[in-house]
Design a protein around this motif. Structure first.
Motif, PDB file in Angstrom:
ATOM      1  N   THR A 235       0.846  -1.181   0.000  1.00  0.00           N
ATOM      2  CA  THR A 235       0.000   0.000   0.000  1.00  0.00           C
ATOM      3  C   THR A 235       0.890   1.242   0.000  1.00  0.00           C
ATOM      4  OG1 THR A 235      -1.838   1.132   1.089  1.00  0.00           O
ATOM      5  CG2 THR A 235      -0.231   0.089   2.522  1.00  0.00           C
ATOM      6  N   THR A 240      -3.878   4.526   3.142  1.00  0.00           N
ATOM      7  CA  THR A 240      -5.342   4.643   3.043  1.00  0.00           C
ATOM      8  C   THR A 240      -5.831   4.026   1.735  1.00  0.00           C
ATOM      9  OG1 THR A 240      -5.001   6.844   2.113  1.00  0.00           O
ATOM     10  CG2 THR A 240      -5.523   6.719   4.470  1.00  0.00           C
ATOM     11  N   GLY A 242      -5.877   1.160  -1.444  1.00  0.00           N
ATOM     12  CA  GLY A 242      -5.881  -0.297  -1.460  1.00  0.00           C
ATOM     13  C   GLY A 242      -4.490  -0.875  -1.700  1.00  0.00           C
ATOM     14  N   SER A 288      -5.434  -1.628  12.303  1.00  0.00           N
ATOM     15  CA  SER A 288      -6.375  -0.799  11.539  1.00  0.00           C
ATOM     16  C   SER A 288      -6.260  -0.992  10.029  1.00  0.00           C
ATOM     17  CB  SER A 288      -6.132   0.679  11.862  1.00  0.00           C
ATOM     18  OG  SER A 288      -4.778   1.006  11.534  1.00  0.00           O
ATOM     19  N   THR A 289      -5.314  -1.835   9.587  1.00  0.00           N
ATOM     20  CA  THR A 289      -5.039  -1.969   8.147  1.00  0.00           C
ATOM     21  C   THR A 289      -6.234  -2.551   7.397  1.00  0.00           C
ATOM     22  OG1 THR A 289      -2.745  -2.415   8.725  1.00  0.00           O
ATOM     23  CG2 THR A 289      -3.384  -2.878   6.465  1.00  0.00           C
ATOM     24  N   GLN A 290      -6.534  -1.951   6.239  1.00  0.00           N
ATOM     25  CA  GLN A 290      -7.614  -2.458   5.375  1.00  0.00           C
ATOM     26  C   GLN A 290      -7.117  -2.519   3.929  1.00  0.00           C
ATOM     27  OE1 GLN A 290     -10.661   0.446   6.122  1.00  0.00           O
ATOM     28  NE2 GLN A 290     -11.694  -0.873   7.616  1.00  0.00           N
ATOM     29  N   GLY A 291      -7.808  -3.284   3.118  1.00  0.00           N
ATOM     30  CA  GLY A 291      -7.547  -3.255   1.677  1.00  0.00           C
ATOM     31  C   GLY A 291      -6.614  -4.338   1.175  1.00  0.00           C
ATOM     32  N   ASN A 292      -6.053  -5.151   2.070  1.00  0.00           N
ATOM     33  CA  ASN A 292      -5.167  -6.237   1.615  1.00  0.00           C
ATOM     34  C   ASN A 292      -5.994  -7.491   1.333  1.00  0.00           C
ATOM     35  OD1 ASN A 292      -5.329  -5.943   4.585  1.00  0.00           O
ATOM     36  ND2 ASN A 292      -4.233  -7.893   4.633  1.00  0.00           N
ATOM     37  N   GLN A 295      -3.401 -12.360   3.283  1.00  0.00           N
ATOM     38  CA  GLN A 295      -3.568 -12.257   4.739  1.00  0.00           C
ATOM     39  C   GLN A 295      -2.269 -12.259   5.553  1.00  0.00           C
ATOM     40  OE1 GLN A 295      -6.617 -11.488   5.906  1.00  0.00           O
ATOM     41  NE2 GLN A 295      -6.966 -11.468   3.691  1.00  0.00           N
TER      42      GLN A 295
END
Length: 347
Positions: A235, A240, A242, A288-292, A295
């Motif tokens: 990222t 922020t 993706g 808090s990480t999103q968009g991956n 895993q």
């Protein structure tokens, strides 16, 4: 596991190299140590010779810069080493080393086009005196398309990535960023001679740059294989956006990422220093990480920011973490501080 032997040369060899020796039957006659019958004369010949005796004979005039492959290296390097040593006897007769030791070499290589991916024949000139490797888009062109300084040159065989058993990746620095070109030659000896000519030029450059250094100090610096390559997701600096899948190459302390493995330029580079300088690698991603999509996260902490990556499998994650830890646990050399200071990370 040297379960094979060349009873005409008096040496023990591994399974992989036994196949190469079988291809030069006029020089090397191969038998299994365990499965074949041996007569007394053959056993006696093996006993009075052996690998150390053969090495003393067949490597007596081997130049220090010539790349001696290990079992980890590609088939081409191992085959050409065996042929150079036993068939062509290049390290007994110095005059046979002219193609890579003369300090000047020119010829044609197939080079991959940057935009269309086609391989086209290009003229290359390596000159120690000028301190550069150049290539020309046309045979009669006055000006080279690129000038690659020997000081910043690296060459590494990449048959799988390039899709050719003789595929060679050449990298150099341009405005402190890494530039890749991908080449091959139909003749295995030719491309390995080019590789060793580049190493010879680098060796003589480093002898001048570091006059007190021994051969043992300089030889590991002549060319580098990459510590690791493969796909990860990443990222951007704000973390922020993706995650995007990118091809990563760990070249010494430079972690570079590309949209495609055969891209000419890296999209960005991350310098990885040592733990004494506040670099560290952590398993996983911040909560808090999103968009991956993948895993198995990795966080690299640098003095300036954190870099977030995700791997497809746990094995990949472990291999990357191990590679990063090896680099981070190694103290930085004085010249690496200069690289760190000038390093331009492209977000």
């Amino acid at each position: 596991d040297p379960d094979w032997a060349s009873h005409s040369l008096g040496i023990f060899i591994c399974l992989n190299c036994s196949g190469i020796h079988r291809n030069i039957p006029q020089v090397s006659k191969v038998k299994s140590v365990r499965l074949d019958d041996w007569d007394d004369a053959q056993v006696e010949f093996m006993a009075t010779n052996g690998n150390n005796v053969a090495k003393a004979k067949y490597e007596s005039k081997m130049p220090p810069f010539y790349y001696k492959p290990t079992f980890l290296d590609c088939q081409l390097l191992r085959e050409q080493w065996i042929r150079a040593k036993y068939e062509r006897k290049e390290f007994i007769h110095s005059e046979k080393q002219e193609p890579y030791s003369a300090g000047y070499r020119e010829g044609f290589l197939w080079k991959r086009g940057r935009d269309n991916g086609q391989f086209l024949s290009r003229k290359f000139v390596l000159s120690e005196r000028e301190g550069a490797l150049k290539y020309f888009n046309k045979n009669d062109a006055k000006e080279p398309k690129a000038i690659m300084k020997i000081e910043h040159l690296n060459a590494t065989f990449q048959p799988a990535k390039i899709g050719n058993p003789h595929g060679l990746q050449i990298t150099y620095l341009k405005d402190n960023s890494t530039r890749n070109i991908f080449v091959y030659h139909e003749d295995g000896k030719e491309i390995v001679d080019w590789f060793n000519a580049i190493r010879a030029a680098r060796f003589h450059y480093l002898q001048v740059a570091f006059p007190g250094a021994s051969d043992a100090d300089l030889v590991p610096k002549l060319s580098r294989n990459y510590l690791k390559e493969g796909y990860m997701e990443k990222t951007g600096p704000k973390q922020t956006e993706g995650f995007k899948k990118r091809w990563f190459t760990m070249d010494d302390r430079r972690l570079m990422y590309f949209k495609d493995p055969l891209d000419a330029f890296a999209r960005g580079e991350v310098f990885i220093g040592s733990k004494e300088n506040s670099y560290k690698v952590l398993e996983g991603l911040p909560p808090s990480t999103q968009g991956n999509h993948w895993q198995h996260g990795i966080t690299i902490v640098t003095p300036d920011r954190k870099f977030l990556f995700a791997c497809e499998t746990e094995d990949d994650q472990l291999e990357w973490i191990t590679t990063f830890q090896k680099v981070i646990s190694r103290p930085m050399l004085p010249q690496e501080y200069a690289v760190e200071a000038h390093f331009k990370h492209k977000p």
